[in-house]
Design a protein around this motif. Structure first.
Motif, PDB file in Angstrom:
ATOM      1  N   PHE A  77       0.809  -1.221   0.000  1.00 43.35           N
ATOM      2  CA  PHE A  77       0.000   0.000   0.000  1.00 43.35           C
ATOM      3  C   PHE A  77       0.842   1.272   0.000  1.00 43.35           C
ATOM      4  CE2 PHE A  77      -4.741  -0.265   0.607  1.00 43.35           C
ATOM      5  CZ  PHE A  77      -4.849  -1.504   0.018  1.00 43.35           C
ATOM      6  N   SER A 172      -0.480   8.238   5.241  1.00 39.61           N
ATOM      7  CA  SER A 172      -1.686   8.599   4.495  1.00 39.61           C
ATOM      8  C   SER A 172      -2.272   7.421   3.719  1.00 39.61           C
ATOM      9  CB  SER A 172      -1.435   9.807   3.591  1.00 39.61           C
ATOM     10  OG  SER A 172      -0.554   9.465   2.582  1.00 39.61           O
ATOM     11  N   ALA A 173      -1.456   6.451   3.313  1.00 39.36           N
ATOM     12  CA  ALA A 173      -2.004   5.356   2.474  1.00 39.36           C
ATOM     13  C   ALA A 173      -2.630   4.228   3.284  1.00 39.36           C
ATOM     14  CB  ALA A 173      -0.906   4.794   1.586  1.00 39.36           C
ATOM     15  N   PRO A 175      -4.920   2.303   5.952  1.00 40.03           N
ATOM     16  CA  PRO A 175      -6.182   2.580   6.644  1.00 40.03           C
ATOM     17  C   PRO A 175      -6.025   2.495   8.162  1.00 40.03           C
ATOM     18  CG  PRO A 175      -6.262   0.439   5.560  1.00 40.03           C
ATOM     19  CD  PRO A 175      -4.936   1.040   5.218  1.00 40.03           C
ATOM     20  N   SER A 179     -11.434   3.657  10.407  1.00 44.08           N
ATOM     21  CA  SER A 179     -11.956   4.042   9.085  1.00 44.08           C
ATOM     22  C   SER A 179     -13.380   3.535   8.894  1.00 44.08           C
ATOM     23  CB  SER A 179     -11.096   3.441   7.975  1.00 44.08           C
ATOM     24  OG  SER A 179      -9.757   3.828   8.089  1.00 44.08           O
ATOM     25  N   GLN A 183     -14.176   5.256   3.436  1.00 48.43           N
ATOM     26  CA  GLN A 183     -12.723   5.484   3.473  1.00 48.43           C
ATOM     27  C   GLN A 183     -11.960   4.222   3.062  1.00 48.43           C
ATOM     28  OE1 GLN A 183     -12.826   6.687   7.595  1.00 48.43           O
ATOM     29  NE2 GLN A 183     -12.374   8.827   7.115  1.00 48.43           N
ATOM     30  N   LEU A 184     -12.391   3.077   3.574  1.00 48.70           N
ATOM     31  CA  LEU A 184     -11.706   1.821   3.242  1.00 48.70           C
ATOM     32  C   LEU A 184     -11.807   1.541   1.745  1.00 48.70           C
ATOM     33  CD1 LEU A 184     -12.975  -0.442   6.185  1.00 48.70           C
ATOM     34  CD2 LEU A 184     -10.688   0.519   5.936  1.00 48.70           C
ATOM     35  N   SER A 186     -12.284   3.626  -0.628  1.00 45.24           N
ATOM     36  CA  SER A 186     -11.495   4.582  -1.396  1.00 45.24           C
ATOM     37  C   SER A 186      -9.995   4.275  -1.278  1.00 45.24           C
ATOM     38  CB  SER A 186     -11.879   5.986  -0.919  1.00 45.24           C
ATOM     39  OG  SER A 186     -10.808   6.836  -0.929  1.00 45.24           O
ATOM     40  N   GLN A 187      -9.525   3.906  -0.086  1.00 49.65           N
ATOM     41  CA  GLN A 187      -8.087   3.616   0.053  1.00 49.65           C
ATOM     42  C   GLN A 187      -7.687   2.368  -0.734  1.00 49.65           C
ATOM     43  OE1 GLN A 187      -7.761   4.266   4.408  1.00 49.65           O
ATOM     44  NE2 GLN A 187      -5.980   5.501   3.914  1.00 49.65           N
ATOM     45  N   ASN A 190      -7.823   3.293  -4.468  1.00 52.96           N
ATOM     46  CA  ASN A 190      -6.612   4.014  -4.895  1.00 52.96           C
ATOM     47  C   ASN A 190      -5.500   3.061  -5.298  1.00 52.96           C
ATOM     48  OD1 ASN A 190      -7.793   6.424  -4.292  1.00 52.96           O
ATOM     49  ND2 ASN A 190      -6.812   6.663  -2.280  1.00 52.96           N
ATOM     50  N   LYS A 191      -5.563   1.856  -4.805  1.00 51.43           N
ATOM     51  CA  LYS A 191      -4.527   0.853  -5.110  1.00 51.43           C
ATOM     52  C   LYS A 191      -5.024  -0.157  -6.141  1.00 51.43           C
ATOM     53  CE  LYS A 191      -1.959   2.915  -2.316  1.00 51.43           C
ATOM     54  NZ  LYS A 191      -0.875   3.734  -2.869  1.00 51.43           N
TER      55      LYS A 191
END
Ligand code: HEM
Length: 339
Positions: A77, A172-173, A175, A179, A183-184, A186-187, A190-191
């Motif tokens: 991550f 920041s990356a 979780p 969360s 949020q989870l 989205s995080q 993002n990956k």
């Protein structure tokens, strides 16, 4: 410790081959140079050396698989799967990934060091630390009983090691245990991982341990709760956690099993625990109170075999995040230092 059960059937074998082929094709399409058997010519014993090392550590400490799975997650991550989490601080770069708060309790570094030492002796300057982290996580999952339809769980190799380690990037990356589902999602998004893969991978919380500090907020002074306890927690479970993690000044080192009933086994208990209010983190509990993630979690309760299969595939996807290439990577000689 549970072992792999061998129940090979022709249908399962065909399904497995198709799935593995699709994963491999997806990786090739993404322009990634990892594939199963990357070291077959250059270091044929690479995978067996890692497997043997993981087995040795596991025989001394059955929480080894948990440490290794979390190590891969936290590596991938941040800066991608490039073993950046293994780098020690230097005068030039004191604020490394290891110092980020979610990483303070990451374990398993000595397993990777030992495997690397053996690999450097067997095949110098050949096997990347990032590949060792990925293979070790795979081996850990298998040793803890992940049953990939009774077939070998393959892990592509050929990753490069990175040269960058940043505490801020890790903070920041990664979780947090507080969360929410948005949020989870989205995080993980993002990956390049879907919400379904996020739910599937969260099932790793069926093994390993957690420090009280990560869930104390649910046990005392919980906002809006008359007795101060998170109402989504099973009351008897909450009382037991309060005894293990007393208010005030708990021992900072106290750890609690993530899955009380089978703490060392990769099974689908995480999902039944969630619906019973017996998961530790607010982030875990959130999955069982959201319409979409509740639905996929329920499928994982009902069909443990499918979850095993999905977990193996999602692990391979996670292990292919943002890979380095020959221009921004290297094969480190010592996993704790760039060359
Ligand atoms: C979904 C977001 C996630 C959050 C918020 C999260 C958070 C945490 C936290 C706070 C701990 C406790 C650490 C400690 O107190 O020592 C933990 C432990 C653990 N996590 Fe996660 N995690 C997440 C996803 C994952 C994923 C994707 C994996 C692997 C596939 C994973 C594997 C583990 C394991 C195996 C442990 C136990 C580690 C040990 O025994 O040392 N987690 N996680």
């Amino acid at each position: 410790m549970g072992g792999l059960r061998y129940g090979r059937s022709t249908t399962a074998a065909v399904v497995h081959i198709v799935v593995a082929t699709l994963v491999l094709q997806a990786q090739v399409l993404l322009g990634q140079d990892i594939f199963v058997g990357f070291y077959d010519q250059s270091c044929p014993q690479a995978e067996s050396i890692v497997t043997q090392t993981v087995k040795e550590f596991n025989s001394q400490d059955p929480t080894t698989p948990a440490a290794l799975l979390r190590l891969l997650f936290h590596d991938c991550f941040v800066e991608g799967c490039d073993a950046s989490i293994l780098l020690d601080s230097t005068p030039a770069n004191p604020n490394i990934e290891k110092m980020a708060s979610p990483n303070l309790t990451v374990r398993g570094y000595e397993v990777i060091d030992k495997a690397k030492e053996r690999l450097e002796a067997a095949c110098p300057q050949t096997v990347s630390c990032a590949d060792i982290v990925a293979l070790a996580a795979r081996d850990g999952a298998v040793l803890a009983g992940l049953n990939f339809q009774g077939l070998p769980l393959t892990m592509a190799t050929g990753r490069w090691d990175g040269r960058v380690s940043s505490m801020d990037a890790a903070n920041s990356a990664l979780p947090s245990s507080k969360s929410n589902v948005q949020q989870l999602t989205s995080q993980f998004g993002n990956k390049g991982l879907s919400q379904d893969e996020m739910v599937t991978l969260s099932g790793a919380h069926t093994i390993g341990k957690a420090h009280c500090v990560n869930f104390m907020d649910r046990l005392y002074d919980f906002p809006g709760s008359p007795n101060g306890v998170d109402p989504t927690l099973d009351p008897a479970y909450a009382a037991q956690l309060q005894a293990q993690c007393p208010r005030g000044n708990p021992n900072q080192n106290t750890v609690v099993d993530l899955d009380q009933s089978t703490p060392f086994v990769m099974d689908n208990n995480y999902y039944s625990n969630g619906f019973a209010g017996k998961v530790l983190f607010g982030s875990d509990m959130a999955l069982f109170h959201d319409f979409e993630t509740q639905f996929t979690s329920n499928l994982n309760v009902v069909n443990g075999m499918t979850w095993n299969q999905k977990f193996g595939n999602a692990l391979a996807q996670m292990a292919a995040i943002e890979l380095k290439d020959e221009f921004d990577g290297e094969v480190r000689l010592n996993c704790r230092r760039i060359n």
